[in-house]
Design an enzyme around this catalytic site. Structure first.
Site, mmCIF file in Angstrom:
data_model
loop_
_atom_site.group_PDB
_atom_site.id
_atom_site.type_symbol
_atom_site.label_atom_id
_atom_site.label_comp_id
_atom_site.label_asym_id
_atom_site.label_seq_id
_atom_site.Cartn_x
_atom_site.Cartn_y
_atom_site.Cartn_z
ATOM 1 N N GLN A 252 -27.007 6.770 -15.212
ATOM 2 C CA GLN A 252 -26.830 6.879 -13.765
ATOM 3 C C GLN A 252 -26.127 5.652 -13.195
ATOM 4 O OE1 GLN A 252 -30.952 7.400 -12.595
ATOM 5 N NE2 GLN A 252 -31.563 5.815 -14.041
ATOM 6 N N ASP B 168 -39.414 1.027 -12.316
ATOM 7 C CA ASP B 168 -39.491 -0.156 -11.455
ATOM 8 C C ASP B 168 -40.889 -0.769 -11.464
ATOM 9 O OD1 ASP B 168 -41.015 1.476 -9.604
ATOM 10 O OD2 ASP B 168 -39.107 2.247 -8.827
ATOM 11 N N GLU C 148 -40.036 5.995 -19.423
ATOM 12 C CA GLU C 148 -38.840 5.766 -18.609
ATOM 13 C C GLU C 148 -37.618 5.911 -19.512
ATOM 14 O OE1 GLU C 148 -37.872 4.882 -15.215
ATOM 15 O OE2 GLU C 148 -35.945 5.179 -16.232
ATOM 16 N N ASP D 16 -37.106 10.008 -23.050
ATOM 17 C CA ASP D 16 -36.935 11.094 -22.090
ATOM 18 C C ASP D 16 -38.308 11.728 -21.819
ATOM 19 O OD1 ASP D 16 -35.343 13.234 -20.672
ATOM 20 O OD2 ASP D 16 -36.335 14.436 -22.212
ATOM 21 N N GLY D 17 -38.692 11.782 -20.562
ATOM 22 C CA GLY D 17 -40.025 12.265 -20.213
ATOM 23 C C GLY D 17 -40.271 13.705 -20.631
ATOM 24 N N ASP E 78 -42.651 10.167 -11.191
ATOM 25 C CA ASP E 78 -41.984 9.303 -10.217
ATOM 26 C C ASP E 78 -40.500 9.311 -10.569
ATOM 27 O OD1 ASP E 78 -41.229 7.336 -8.453
ATOM 28 O OD2 ASP E 78 -41.944 5.698 -9.719
ATOM 29 N N ASP F 257 -33.958 11.966 -7.737
ATOM 30 C CA ASP F 257 -33.738 13.316 -7.208
ATOM 31 C C ASP F 257 -33.116 14.236 -8.265
ATOM 32 O OD1 ASP F 257 -34.910 12.651 -4.876
ATOM 33 O OD2 ASP F 257 -33.066 12.320 -3.755
#
Lengths: 303, 303
Positions: free
Chosen positions: B46, B101, B121, B152-153, B175, B178
Protein backbone atom coordinates in the site's frame (compact mmCIF):
# COMPACT_ATOMS: atom_id res chain seq x y z
CA UNK A 1 -33.95 40.62 -1.76
CA UNK A 2 -30.85 41.88 -3.48
CA UNK A 3 -29.52 40.10 -6.53
CA UNK A 4 -26.72 37.65 -5.76
CA UNK A 5 -23.27 38.90 -6.65
CA UNK A 6 -21.59 37.22 -9.56
CA UNK A 7 -18.30 36.82 -7.72
CA UNK A 8 -18.15 34.01 -5.20
CA UNK A 9 -16.54 34.27 -1.78
CA UNK A 10 -12.91 33.55 -0.95
CA UNK A 11 -14.00 30.34 0.76
CA UNK A 12 -14.65 28.75 -2.66
CA UNK A 13 -11.62 27.68 -4.69
CA UNK A 14 -11.50 25.36 -7.68
CA UNK A 15 -15.12 24.42 -7.20
CA UNK A 16 -14.83 23.48 -3.51
CA UNK A 17 -16.08 25.41 -0.48
CA UNK A 18 -13.79 25.03 2.56
CA UNK A 19 -14.59 25.89 6.16
CA UNK A 20 -11.52 26.87 8.14
CA UNK A 21 -11.00 28.91 11.30
CA UNK A 22 -7.58 29.77 12.66
CA UNK A 23 -9.24 30.88 15.88
CA UNK A 24 -11.66 28.03 16.61
CA UNK A 25 -10.22 24.98 14.86
CA UNK A 26 -6.73 25.73 13.56
CA UNK A 27 -5.09 23.22 11.25
CA UNK A 28 -8.21 21.49 9.98
CA UNK A 29 -10.65 22.09 7.16
CA UNK A 30 -13.93 20.67 5.91
CA UNK A 31 -14.77 20.94 2.23
CA UNK A 32 -17.90 20.42 0.16
CA UNK A 33 -17.94 20.35 -3.63
CA UNK A 34 -19.88 23.25 -5.14
CA UNK A 35 -22.17 22.72 -8.10
CA UNK A 36 -23.45 26.30 -8.19
CA UNK A 37 -23.31 29.45 -6.07
CA UNK A 38 -26.97 30.39 -5.56
CA UNK A 39 -26.47 33.55 -3.51
CA UNK A 40 -23.59 35.53 -2.11
CA UNK A 41 -23.77 38.92 -0.43
CA UNK A 42 -23.08 40.85 2.73
CA UNK A 43 -26.26 41.65 4.59
CA UNK A 44 -26.41 44.39 7.22
CA UNK A 45 -25.22 41.84 9.76
CA UNK A 46 -23.09 39.14 8.12
CA UNK A 47 -21.63 37.50 5.03
CA UNK A 48 -24.22 35.12 3.56
CA UNK A 49 -23.49 32.34 1.07
CA UNK A 50 -25.90 29.78 -0.33
CA UNK A 51 -24.59 27.14 -2.71
CA UNK A 52 -25.82 23.96 -4.29
CA UNK A 53 -23.42 21.19 -3.32
CA UNK A 54 -22.77 18.08 -5.35
CA UNK A 55 -23.86 15.61 -2.65
CA UNK A 56 -25.32 17.43 0.38
CA UNK A 57 -28.10 19.49 -1.21
CA UNK A 58 -28.23 23.26 -0.77
CA UNK A 59 -25.92 24.70 1.87
CA UNK A 60 -26.31 27.88 3.96
CA UNK A 61 -23.07 29.51 5.15
CA UNK A 62 -22.89 32.53 7.49
CA UNK A 63 -19.54 34.30 7.98
CA UNK A 64 -17.74 31.31 6.46
CA UNK A 65 -19.29 28.71 8.82
CA UNK A 66 -21.70 26.04 7.52
CA UNK A 67 -25.10 26.50 9.19
CA UNK A 68 -26.90 23.65 7.48
CA UNK A 69 -27.01 21.37 4.49
CA UNK A 70 -30.28 19.94 3.24
CA UNK A 71 -29.04 16.35 3.67
CA UNK A 72 -28.13 16.39 7.36
CA UNK A 73 -29.88 19.45 8.82
CA UNK A 74 -32.50 17.32 10.60
CA UNK A 75 -29.82 16.03 13.00
CA UNK A 76 -29.33 19.53 14.37
CA UNK A 77 -32.90 20.86 14.14
CA UNK A 78 -34.44 17.81 15.79
CA UNK A 79 -32.03 17.62 18.71
CA UNK A 80 -31.98 21.34 19.59
CA UNK A 81 -35.80 21.29 19.50
CA UNK A 82 -36.96 17.94 20.83
CA UNK A 83 -34.50 17.52 23.70
CA UNK A 84 -35.78 20.62 25.59
CA UNK A 85 -39.39 20.13 24.46
CA UNK A 86 -39.56 16.51 25.66
CA UNK A 87 -37.59 17.40 28.82
CA UNK A 88 -40.50 19.77 29.61
CA UNK A 89 -43.70 18.24 30.99
CA UNK A 90 -46.08 20.43 29.00
CA UNK A 91 -44.55 23.16 26.78
CA UNK A 92 -47.12 25.60 25.40
CA UNK A 93 -45.26 28.85 24.74
CA UNK A 94 -41.95 28.55 22.88
CA UNK A 95 -39.45 31.25 21.91
CA UNK A 96 -36.84 30.68 19.19
CA UNK A 97 -33.97 33.19 18.98
CA UNK A 98 -32.22 33.11 15.62
CA UNK A 99 -33.14 30.19 13.41
CA UNK A 100 -34.47 32.30 10.55
CA UNK A 101 -34.01 29.34 8.23
CA UNK A 102 -37.11 27.86 9.86
CA UNK A 103 -35.66 24.43 10.65
CA UNK A 104 -36.25 24.67 14.41
CA UNK A 105 -39.77 26.07 13.90
CA UNK A 106 -40.58 23.07 11.69
CA UNK A 107 -39.68 20.76 14.58
CA UNK A 108 -41.36 22.77 17.35
CA UNK A 109 -44.78 22.73 15.67
CA UNK A 110 -44.66 18.93 15.54
CA UNK A 111 -45.53 19.02 19.26
CA UNK A 112 -49.29 19.07 19.48
CA UNK A 113 -49.14 20.59 23.00
CA UNK A 114 -47.30 23.71 21.76
CA UNK A 115 -49.78 26.55 21.32
CA UNK A 116 -47.54 29.39 20.13
CA UNK A 117 -44.02 29.91 18.82
CA UNK A 118 -42.27 33.26 18.54
CA UNK A 119 -39.31 33.46 16.17
CA UNK A 120 -36.94 36.39 16.75
CA UNK A 121 -34.50 36.74 13.87
CA UNK A 122 -32.30 39.79 13.36
CA UNK A 123 -31.57 39.21 9.67
CA UNK A 124 -34.58 39.11 7.33
CA UNK A 125 -32.28 38.05 4.47
CA UNK A 126 -31.83 34.64 6.11
CA UNK A 127 -35.59 34.11 6.16
CA UNK A 128 -36.00 35.17 2.53
CA UNK A 129 -33.14 32.94 1.39
CA UNK A 130 -34.50 29.96 3.31
CA UNK A 131 -37.88 30.40 1.65
CA UNK A 132 -36.19 30.35 -1.74
CA UNK A 133 -33.41 27.80 -1.30
CA UNK A 134 -34.28 25.68 1.76
CA UNK A 135 -37.99 24.94 1.24
CA UNK A 136 -37.99 21.86 3.49
CA UNK A 137 -36.67 23.95 6.37
CA UNK A 138 -38.71 27.11 5.88
CA UNK A 139 -41.97 25.25 5.28
CA UNK A 140 -43.42 25.98 8.72
CA UNK A 141 -42.47 29.68 8.99
CA UNK A 142 -46.08 30.63 8.24
CA UNK A 143 -47.66 27.95 10.39
CA UNK A 144 -50.67 29.33 12.29
CA UNK A 145 -48.90 28.94 15.65
CA UNK A 146 -45.86 31.00 14.54
CA UNK A 147 -45.19 34.73 14.95
CA UNK A 148 -42.06 36.19 13.37
CA UNK A 149 -40.30 39.18 14.95
CA UNK A 150 -37.56 40.79 12.88
CA UNK A 151 -35.67 41.92 15.95
CA UNK A 152 -32.46 41.59 17.88
CA UNK A 153 -32.99 38.64 20.20
CA UNK A 154 -31.12 40.23 23.07
CA UNK A 155 -33.31 43.33 23.02
CA UNK A 156 -36.45 41.23 22.65
CA UNK A 157 -35.57 39.18 25.73
CA UNK A 158 -34.79 42.29 27.73
CA UNK A 159 -38.29 43.64 27.04
CA UNK A 160 -39.98 40.36 27.88
CA UNK A 161 -38.13 40.01 31.16
CA UNK A 162 -38.78 43.58 32.29
CA UNK A 163 -42.48 43.64 31.37
CA UNK A 164 -44.67 42.13 34.07
CA UNK A 165 -47.63 42.06 31.65
CA UNK A 166 -45.78 39.83 29.18
CA UNK A 167 -46.41 36.09 29.39
CA UNK A 168 -43.22 34.15 30.03
CA UNK A 169 -42.04 31.14 28.03
CA UNK A 170 -41.96 27.42 28.73
CA UNK A 171 -39.00 26.76 26.42
CA UNK A 172 -36.43 29.11 24.84
CA UNK A 173 -34.27 27.77 22.00
CA UNK A 174 -31.26 29.84 20.92
CA UNK A 175 -30.42 28.76 17.39
CA UNK A 176 -27.66 31.29 16.83
CA UNK A 177 -24.62 31.42 14.64
CA UNK A 178 -21.18 31.25 16.26
CA UNK A 179 -20.02 33.89 18.77
CA UNK A 180 -17.75 35.88 16.44
CA UNK A 181 -20.49 37.61 14.45
CA UNK A 182 -23.82 39.14 15.43
CA UNK A 183 -24.42 36.27 17.88
CA UNK A 184 -21.51 37.17 20.18
CA UNK A 185 -23.75 38.34 23.02
CA UNK A 186 -25.57 34.98 23.13
CA UNK A 187 -22.65 33.33 24.89
CA UNK A 188 -22.39 35.68 27.89
CA UNK A 189 -23.74 35.45 31.44
CA UNK A 190 -26.05 38.42 30.86
CA UNK A 191 -27.81 36.52 28.09
CA UNK A 192 -28.46 33.52 30.33
CA UNK A 193 -29.82 35.94 32.96
CA UNK A 194 -32.18 37.49 30.38
CA UNK A 195 -33.41 34.03 29.40
CA UNK A 196 -33.93 33.21 33.07
CA UNK A 197 -36.11 36.30 33.44
CA UNK A 198 -38.14 35.40 30.34
CA UNK A 199 -38.82 31.79 31.40
CA UNK A 200 -41.64 30.51 33.59
CA UNK A 201 -40.61 28.87 36.86
CA UNK A 202 -40.59 25.43 35.23
CA UNK A 203 -38.99 26.73 32.02
CA UNK A 204 -36.15 25.15 30.08
CA UNK A 205 -33.68 26.68 27.63
CA UNK A 206 -31.23 25.25 25.12
CA UNK A 207 -28.52 27.01 23.13
CA UNK A 208 -26.04 25.80 20.55
CA UNK A 209 -22.61 25.81 22.14
CA UNK A 210 -20.67 26.55 18.91
CA UNK A 211 -18.03 24.02 20.00
CA UNK A 212 -17.76 20.34 20.77
CA UNK A 213 -15.57 18.22 23.03
CA UNK A 214 -12.97 17.63 20.29
CA UNK A 215 -12.34 21.27 19.45
CA UNK A 216 -12.11 23.83 22.25
CA UNK A 217 -13.24 21.86 25.30
CA UNK A 218 -11.94 24.54 27.65
CA UNK A 219 -14.27 27.05 26.01
CA UNK A 220 -17.13 24.58 26.53
CA UNK A 221 -16.21 24.18 30.16
CA UNK A 222 -16.26 27.96 30.61
CA UNK A 223 -19.63 28.15 28.85
CA UNK A 224 -21.08 25.51 31.19
CA UNK A 225 -19.74 27.51 34.16
CA UNK A 226 -21.26 30.69 32.73
CA UNK A 227 -24.65 29.02 32.38
CA UNK A 228 -24.37 27.46 35.86
CA UNK A 229 -23.77 30.87 37.41
CA UNK A 230 -27.44 31.50 36.52
CA UNK A 231 -28.91 27.98 36.28
CA UNK A 232 -27.65 25.43 38.79
CA UNK A 233 -29.30 22.75 36.63
CA UNK A 234 -27.13 23.01 33.48
CA UNK A 235 -26.12 20.07 31.30
CA UNK A 236 -24.19 19.51 28.09
CA UNK A 237 -25.46 17.27 25.31
CA UNK A 238 -24.62 16.94 21.64
CA UNK A 239 -25.78 15.88 18.22
CA UNK A 240 -23.81 14.35 15.35
CA UNK A 241 -23.72 16.45 12.17
CA UNK A 242 -21.23 15.28 9.54
CA UNK A 243 -20.95 18.66 7.79
CA UNK A 244 -19.95 20.47 10.98
CA UNK A 245 -16.20 20.45 11.64
CA UNK A 246 -15.45 17.37 13.82
CA UNK A 247 -18.84 15.85 13.00
CA UNK A 248 -20.68 16.93 16.11
CA UNK A 249 -22.07 20.03 17.82
CA UNK A 250 -22.57 20.70 21.51
CA UNK A 251 -25.75 22.05 23.10
CA UNK A 252 -26.15 23.70 26.52
CA UNK A 253 -29.46 22.97 28.24
CA UNK A 254 -30.66 24.55 31.48
CA UNK A 255 -33.75 24.24 33.69
CA UNK A 256 -34.96 26.79 36.24
CA UNK A 257 -36.15 23.91 38.41
CA UNK A 258 -33.03 22.35 39.89
CA UNK A 259 -34.80 19.02 40.41
CA UNK A 260 -35.75 18.34 36.76
CA UNK A 261 -33.70 15.51 35.22
CA UNK A 262 -32.93 16.98 31.81
CA UNK A 263 -31.45 13.72 30.52
CA UNK A 264 -34.81 11.95 30.81
CA UNK A 265 -37.78 12.78 28.57
CA UNK A 266 -40.80 13.84 30.66
CA UNK A 267 -43.15 12.89 27.85
CA UNK A 268 -43.10 10.10 25.26
CA UNK A 269 -43.61 11.08 21.61
CA UNK A 270 -46.98 9.92 20.34
CA UNK A 271 -46.69 7.47 17.46
CA UNK A 272 -47.80 10.30 15.14
CA UNK A 273 -45.10 12.62 16.51
CA UNK A 274 -42.42 9.90 16.36
CA UNK A 275 -43.23 9.21 12.72
CA UNK A 276 -42.39 12.82 11.92
CA UNK A 277 -38.92 12.54 13.48
CA UNK A 278 -35.94 11.03 11.69
CA UNK A 279 -33.23 11.52 14.34
CA UNK A 280 -34.82 11.99 17.76
CA UNK A 281 -36.16 9.18 19.89
CA UNK A 282 -36.30 8.79 23.68
CA UNK A 283 -33.13 6.66 23.75
CA UNK A 284 -31.16 9.22 21.72
CA UNK A 285 -32.37 11.89 24.15
CA UNK A 286 -30.65 10.11 27.03
CA UNK A 287 -27.53 9.03 25.12
CA UNK A 288 -26.84 12.56 23.85
CA UNK A 289 -25.81 13.46 27.42
CA UNK A 290 -23.33 10.58 27.80
CA UNK A 291 -19.76 11.69 27.09
CA UNK A 292 -16.44 9.89 26.80
CA UNK A 293 -14.75 9.83 30.20
CA UNK A 294 -12.12 12.46 29.45
CA UNK A 295 -14.70 14.87 28.01
CA UNK A 296 -17.18 14.41 30.85
CA UNK A 297 -14.44 15.29 33.32
CA UNK A 298 -13.36 18.45 31.49
CA UNK A 299 -16.81 19.77 30.50
CA UNK A 300 -17.99 19.64 34.10
CA UNK A 301 -14.66 20.68 35.60
CA UNK A 302 -15.40 23.01 38.51
CA UNK A 303 -11.89 24.42 38.92
CA UNK B 1 13.16 0.54 6.62
CA UNK B 2 13.61 2.39 3.36
CA UNK B 3 14.44 6.07 3.41
CA UNK B 4 11.41 8.32 2.98
CA UNK B 5 11.05 9.81 -0.48
CA UNK B 6 11.64 13.48 -0.80
CA UNK B 7 8.52 14.05 -2.90
CA UNK B 8 5.26 14.14 -1.02
CA UNK B 9 2.07 12.48 -2.21
CA UNK B 10 -0.59 14.07 -4.41
CA UNK B 11 -2.88 14.29 -1.38
CA UNK B 12 -0.76 17.18 -0.03
CA UNK B 13 -1.15 20.58 -1.69
CA UNK B 14 -0.05 23.97 -0.42
CA UNK B 15 0.84 22.49 2.93
CA UNK B 16 -2.50 20.75 3.54
CA UNK B 17 -3.29 17.03 3.36
CA UNK B 18 -6.81 16.33 2.07
CA UNK B 19 -8.73 13.06 2.28
CA UNK B 20 -11.20 12.63 -0.56
CA UNK B 21 -12.86 9.57 -2.11
CA UNK B 22 -15.07 9.78 -5.17
CA UNK B 23 -16.18 6.23 -4.49
CA UNK B 24 -16.92 6.28 -0.77
CA UNK B 25 -17.74 9.90 0.08
CA UNK B 26 -18.04 11.96 -3.10
CA UNK B 27 -18.24 15.72 -2.80
CA UNK B 28 -16.64 16.10 0.60
CA UNK B 29 -13.11 16.47 1.89
CA UNK B 30 -11.31 16.60 5.22
CA UNK B 31 -8.03 18.49 5.48
CA UNK B 32 -5.26 18.68 8.05
CA UNK B 33 -2.44 21.20 7.94
CA UNK B 34 0.96 19.59 7.38
CA UNK B 35 4.01 20.78 9.29
CA UNK B 36 6.34 18.15 7.87
CA UNK B 37 6.19 14.96 5.80
CA UNK B 38 7.94 12.36 7.96
CA UNK B 39 7.67 9.38 5.60
CA UNK B 40 6.20 8.65 2.20
CA UNK B 41 6.63 5.46 0.20
CA UNK B 42 4.84 2.57 -1.43
CA UNK B 43 5.30 -0.63 0.52
CA UNK B 44 4.69 -4.04 -1.05
CA UNK B 45 1.04 -3.65 -0.10
CA UNK B 46 0.00 0.00 0.00
CA UNK B 47 0.88 3.70 -0.17
CA UNK B 48 2.05 4.85 3.26
CA UNK B 49 2.28 8.46 4.42
CA UNK B 50 3.24 9.76 7.83
CA UNK B 51 3.18 13.49 8.48
CA UNK B 52 3.44 15.83 11.42
CA UNK B 53 0.28 17.93 11.49
CA UNK B 54 0.04 21.41 12.94
CA UNK B 55 -2.63 20.56 15.53
CA UNK B 56 -3.36 16.81 15.60
CA UNK B 57 0.09 15.33 16.24
CA UNK B 58 1.61 12.77 13.88
CA UNK B 59 -0.78 11.27 11.32
CA UNK B 60 -0.66 7.84 9.63
CA UNK B 61 -2.31 7.63 6.19
CA UNK B 62 -2.72 4.38 4.17
CA UNK B 63 -3.82 4.60 0.53
CA UNK B 64 -4.94 8.19 1.07
CA UNK B 65 -7.19 7.45 4.07
CA UNK B 66 -6.37 8.72 7.58
CA UNK B 67 -5.80 5.76 9.92
CA UNK B 68 -5.02 7.73 13.05
CA UNK B 69 -3.80 10.99 14.49
CA UNK B 70 -2.02 11.12 17.81
CA UNK B 71 -4.60 13.51 19.27
CA UNK B 72 -7.78 11.48 18.76
CA UNK B 73 -6.61 7.88 18.13
CA UNK B 74 -7.73 6.75 21.59
CA UNK B 75 -11.36 7.18 20.57
CA UNK B 76 -10.98 4.45 17.97
CA UNK B 77 -8.52 2.13 19.75
CA UNK B 78 -10.46 2.11 23.00
CA UNK B 79 -13.87 1.42 21.48
CA UNK B 80 -12.82 -1.30 19.03
CA UNK B 81 -10.97 -3.01 21.92
CA UNK B 82 -13.00 -2.47 25.09
CA UNK B 83 -16.50 -2.97 23.66
CA UNK B 84 -15.86 -6.63 22.67
CA UNK B 85 -13.56 -7.30 25.65
CA UNK B 86 -16.08 -6.05 28.22
CA UNK B 87 -18.94 -7.74 26.34
CA UNK B 88 -17.06 -11.01 26.99
CA UNK B 89 -17.34 -12.51 30.47
CA UNK B 90 -13.69 -13.61 30.70
CA UNK B 91 -11.46 -13.02 27.63
CA UNK B 92 -8.09 -14.75 27.88
CA UNK B 93 -6.92 -15.34 24.30
CA UNK B 94 -7.22 -12.39 21.92
CA UNK B 95 -6.41 -12.16 18.20
CA UNK B 96 -5.85 -8.80 16.48
CA UNK B 97 -5.85 -8.79 12.67
CA UNK B 98 -4.19 -5.69 11.23
CA UNK B 99 -3.46 -2.96 13.72
CA UNK B 100 0.29 -2.94 13.18
CA UNK B 101 0.41 0.56 14.65
CA UNK B 102 -0.05 -1.10 18.04
CA UNK B 103 -2.94 1.05 19.26
CA UNK B 104 -5.36 -1.84 19.76
CA UNK B 105 -2.69 -3.96 21.44
CA UNK B 106 -2.05 -1.14 23.90
CA UNK B 107 -5.73 -1.27 24.91
CA UNK B 108 -6.06 -5.07 24.99
CA UNK B 109 -3.23 -5.54 27.48
CA UNK B 110 -4.98 -3.17 29.91
CA UNK B 111 -7.34 -6.09 30.71
CA UNK B 112 -5.70 -8.04 33.49
CA UNK B 113 -7.69 -11.17 32.56
CA UNK B 114 -6.16 -11.31 29.07
CA UNK B 115 -3.33 -13.87 29.02
CA UNK B 116 -2.14 -13.70 25.41
CA UNK B 117 -2.58 -11.47 22.36
CA UNK B 118 -1.62 -12.44 18.81
CA UNK B 119 -1.12 -9.60 16.34
CA UNK B 120 -1.28 -10.59 12.66
CA UNK B 121 -0.10 -7.73 10.45
CA UNK B 122 0.69 -8.15 6.77
CA UNK B 123 2.83 -5.03 6.41
CA UNK B 124 5.94 -4.83 8.58
CA UNK B 125 6.52 -1.27 7.40
CA UNK B 126 3.48 -0.13 9.40
CA UNK B 127 4.96 -1.61 12.58
CA UNK B 128 8.36 -0.02 11.99
CA UNK B 129 6.83 3.37 11.25
CA UNK B 130 4.62 3.21 14.35
CA UNK B 131 7.66 2.49 16.51
CA UNK B 132 9.38 5.53 15.09
CA UNK B 133 6.56 8.05 14.71
CA UNK B 134 3.67 6.85 16.93
CA UNK B 135 5.43 5.89 20.18
CA UNK B 136 2.31 6.21 22.33
CA UNK B 137 0.51 3.69 20.12
CA UNK B 138 3.31 1.20 19.52
CA UNK B 139 4.42 1.18 23.17
CA UNK B 140 2.85 -2.23 23.95
CA UNK B 141 3.95 -4.12 20.82
CA UNK B 142 6.65 -5.87 22.85
CA UNK B 143 4.53 -6.48 25.91
CA UNK B 144 5.15 -9.93 27.37
CA UNK B 145 1.63 -11.10 26.47
CA UNK B 146 1.99 -10.13 22.78
CA UNK B 147 3.13 -12.30 19.84
CA UNK B 148 3.54 -10.64 16.44
CA UNK B 149 2.94 -12.63 13.23
CA UNK B 150 3.97 -10.90 9.99
CA UNK B 151 1.33 -12.72 7.98
CA UNK B 152 -1.79 -12.29 5.91
CA UNK B 153 -4.66 -12.34 8.40
CA UNK B 154 -6.94 -14.28 6.09
CA UNK B 155 -4.43 -17.11 5.69
CA UNK B 156 -3.67 -17.12 9.40
CA UNK B 157 -7.35 -17.52 10.26
CA UNK B 158 -7.76 -20.31 7.73
CA UNK B 159 -4.97 -22.26 9.43
CA UNK B 160 -6.35 -21.70 12.92
CA UNK B 161 -9.84 -22.80 11.92
CA UNK B 162 -8.70 -25.95 10.12
CA UNK B 163 -6.25 -27.11 12.81
CA UNK B 164 -7.99 -29.03 15.60
CA UNK B 165 -4.83 -28.78 17.73
CA UNK B 166 -4.87 -24.99 17.68
CA UNK B 167 -6.48 -23.21 20.63
CA UNK B 168 -9.36 -21.01 19.56
CA UNK B 169 -9.83 -17.37 20.55
CA UNK B 170 -12.14 -15.60 22.98
CA UNK B 171 -12.09 -12.30 21.08
CA UNK B 172 -11.01 -11.42 17.53
CA UNK B 173 -10.51 -7.75 16.62
CA UNK B 174 -10.14 -6.84 12.95
CA UNK B 175 -8.40 -3.48 12.86
CA UNK B 176 -8.07 -3.30 9.08
CA UNK B 177 -7.79 -0.50 6.59
CA UNK B 178 -10.70 0.14 4.21
CA UNK B 179 -11.88 -2.53 1.75
CA UNK B 180 -10.27 -1.08 -1.39
CA UNK B 181 -6.69 -2.08 -0.60
CA UNK B 182 -5.13 -5.18 0.94
CA UNK B 183 -8.04 -5.40 3.42
CA UNK B 184 -10.70 -6.08 0.76
CA UNK B 185 -11.24 -9.70 1.83
CA UNK B 186 -12.04 -8.64 5.40
CA UNK B 187 -15.50 -7.46 4.40
CA UNK B 188 -16.78 -10.71 2.82
CA UNK B 189 -18.91 -13.57 4.17
CA UNK B 190 -15.99 -15.99 3.91
CA UNK B 191 -14.00 -13.88 6.33
CA UNK B 192 -16.78 -13.89 8.92
CA UNK B 193 -16.98 -17.68 8.48
CA UNK B 194 -13.22 -18.00 9.10
CA UNK B 195 -13.52 -15.91 12.25
CA UNK B 196 -16.42 -18.08 13.37
CA UNK B 197 -14.23 -21.17 12.98
CA UNK B 198 -11.38 -19.55 14.93
CA UNK B 199 -13.54 -18.45 17.88
CA UNK B 200 -14.49 -20.46 20.95
CA UNK B 201 -18.18 -21.19 21.44
CA UNK B 202 -18.59 -18.08 23.62
CA UNK B 203 -16.32 -15.99 21.39
CA UNK B 204 -16.93 -12.42 20.21
CA UNK B 205 -15.53 -10.55 17.23
CA UNK B 206 -15.46 -6.90 16.19
CA UNK B 207 -14.41 -5.32 12.90
CA UNK B 208 -14.21 -1.75 11.70
CA UNK B 209 -16.99 -1.21 9.21
CA UNK B 210 -15.14 1.39 7.09
CA UNK B 211 -18.38 3.41 6.84
CA UNK B 212 -20.81 5.18 9.11
CA UNK B 213 -24.51 5.96 8.99
CA UNK B 214 -23.96 9.33 7.30
CA UNK B 215 -21.90 8.05 4.37
CA UNK B 216 -22.92 4.81 2.64
CA UNK B 217 -25.59 3.43 4.96
CA UNK B 218 -26.71 0.91 2.34
CA UNK B 219 -23.21 -0.57 2.34
CA UNK B 220 -23.42 -0.82 6.14
CA UNK B 221 -26.76 -2.55 5.91
CA UNK B 222 -25.30 -5.10 3.49
CA UNK B 223 -22.31 -5.62 5.79
CA UNK B 224 -24.62 -6.30 8.74
CA UNK B 225 -26.55 -8.80 6.58
CA UNK B 226 -23.26 -10.45 5.53
CA UNK B 227 -22.20 -10.82 9.16
CA UNK B 228 -25.68 -12.08 10.16
CA UNK B 229 -25.51 -14.81 7.54
CA UNK B 230 -22.83 -16.32 9.82
CA UNK B 231 -23.62 -14.78 13.24
CA UNK B 232 -27.28 -14.36 14.11
CA UNK B 233 -26.16 -12.13 17.00
CA UNK B 234 -24.69 -9.19 15.04
CA UNK B 235 -24.91 -5.55 16.11
CA UNK B 236 -23.67 -2.19 14.87
CA UNK B 237 -22.04 0.36 17.16
CA UNK B 238 -19.86 3.39 16.53
CA UNK B 239 -17.24 5.71 17.92
CA UNK B 240 -16.73 9.43 17.31
CA UNK B 241 -13.40 10.33 15.68
CA UNK B 242 -13.14 13.93 14.45
CA UNK B 243 -10.38 13.23 11.91
CA UNK B 244 -12.38 10.54 10.13
CA UNK B 245 -14.63 11.88 7.38
CA UNK B 246 -18.05 12.59 8.96
CA UNK B 247 -16.58 12.43 12.46
CA UNK B 248 -17.53 8.87 13.29
CA UNK B 249 -16.72 5.28 12.38
CA UNK B 250 -18.93 2.21 12.51
CA UNK B 251 -18.01 -1.12 14.09
CA UNK B 252 -19.60 -4.53 13.47
CA UNK B 253 -19.70 -6.79 16.53
CA UNK B 254 -20.83 -10.45 16.56
CA UNK B 255 -21.17 -13.16 19.20
CA UNK B 256 -21.33 -16.91 18.55
CA UNK B 257 -23.74 -17.22 21.46
CA UNK B 258 -27.05 -15.81 20.23
CA UNK B 259 -28.18 -15.03 23.79
CA UNK B 260 -25.33 -12.66 24.75
CA UNK B 261 -26.45 -9.02 25.01
CA UNK B 262 -23.55 -7.27 23.28
CA UNK B 263 -24.82 -3.81 24.25
CA UNK B 264 -24.30 -4.55 27.94
CA UNK B 265 -20.83 -4.94 29.50
CA UNK B 266 -20.50 -8.36 31.18
CA UNK B 267 -17.73 -7.03 33.41
CA UNK B 268 -17.13 -3.69 35.09
CA UNK B 269 -13.71 -2.09 34.62
CA UNK B 270 -11.72 -2.15 37.84
CA UNK B 271 -10.84 1.31 39.10
CA UNK B 272 -7.26 0.66 37.93
CA UNK B 273 -8.46 -0.32 34.44
CA UNK B 274 -10.88 2.63 34.24
CA UNK B 275 -8.11 5.06 35.11
CA UNK B 276 -6.19 3.86 32.05
CA UNK B 277 -9.12 4.63 29.71
CA UNK B 278 -9.87 8.10 28.40
CA UNK B 279 -12.89 7.33 26.18
CA UNK B 280 -14.50 4.04 27.23
CA UNK B 281 -16.77 3.65 30.22
CA UNK B 282 -19.75 1.32 30.77
CA UNK B 283 -22.27 4.01 29.81
CA UNK B 284 -20.47 4.78 26.55
CA UNK B 285 -20.48 1.03 25.81
CA UNK B 286 -24.27 0.97 25.86
CA UNK B 287 -24.83 4.31 24.13
CA UNK B 288 -22.53 3.43 21.24
CA UNK B 289 -25.26 1.04 20.04
CA UNK B 290 -28.06 3.64 20.11
CA UNK B 291 -28.67 5.14 16.67
CA UNK B 292 -30.84 7.95 15.34
CA UNK B 293 -34.21 6.53 14.30
CA UNK B 294 -33.64 6.72 10.57
CA UNK B 295 -30.22 5.04 10.82
CA UNK B 296 -31.42 2.28 13.12
CA UNK B 297 -34.13 1.41 10.63
CA UNK B 298 -31.78 1.28 7.65
CA UNK B 299 -28.81 -0.47 9.30
CA UNK B 300 -31.02 -3.32 10.45
CA UNK B 301 -33.22 -3.37 7.35
CA UNK B 302 -33.93 -7.00 6.54
CA UNK B 303 -35.24 -6.46 3.01
Amino acid sequence: MSVPQANGPKSIKNGWFTEISDKHFPGQGLSLKVDEVLYYAHSEFQEILVFKSSNWGNVLVLDGIIQCTERDEFAYQEMISHVPLFAHHNPKRVLVIGGGDGGVIREVVKHSCVESVSLVEIDSTVIELAKQYLPNMSCALYHEKVTIHLRDGYQYLREVGSNPQQDKYDVIITDSSDPDGPAEAFFQREYFQLMNDALKDDGILIAQASENVWLDINYLSRLVKTARSVFENTRYCYTTVPTYTSGQLGLIICAKDSKVNLTKPQRTPSSEEQQLMRYYNPQIHYTSFILPTWADTLVYDTN
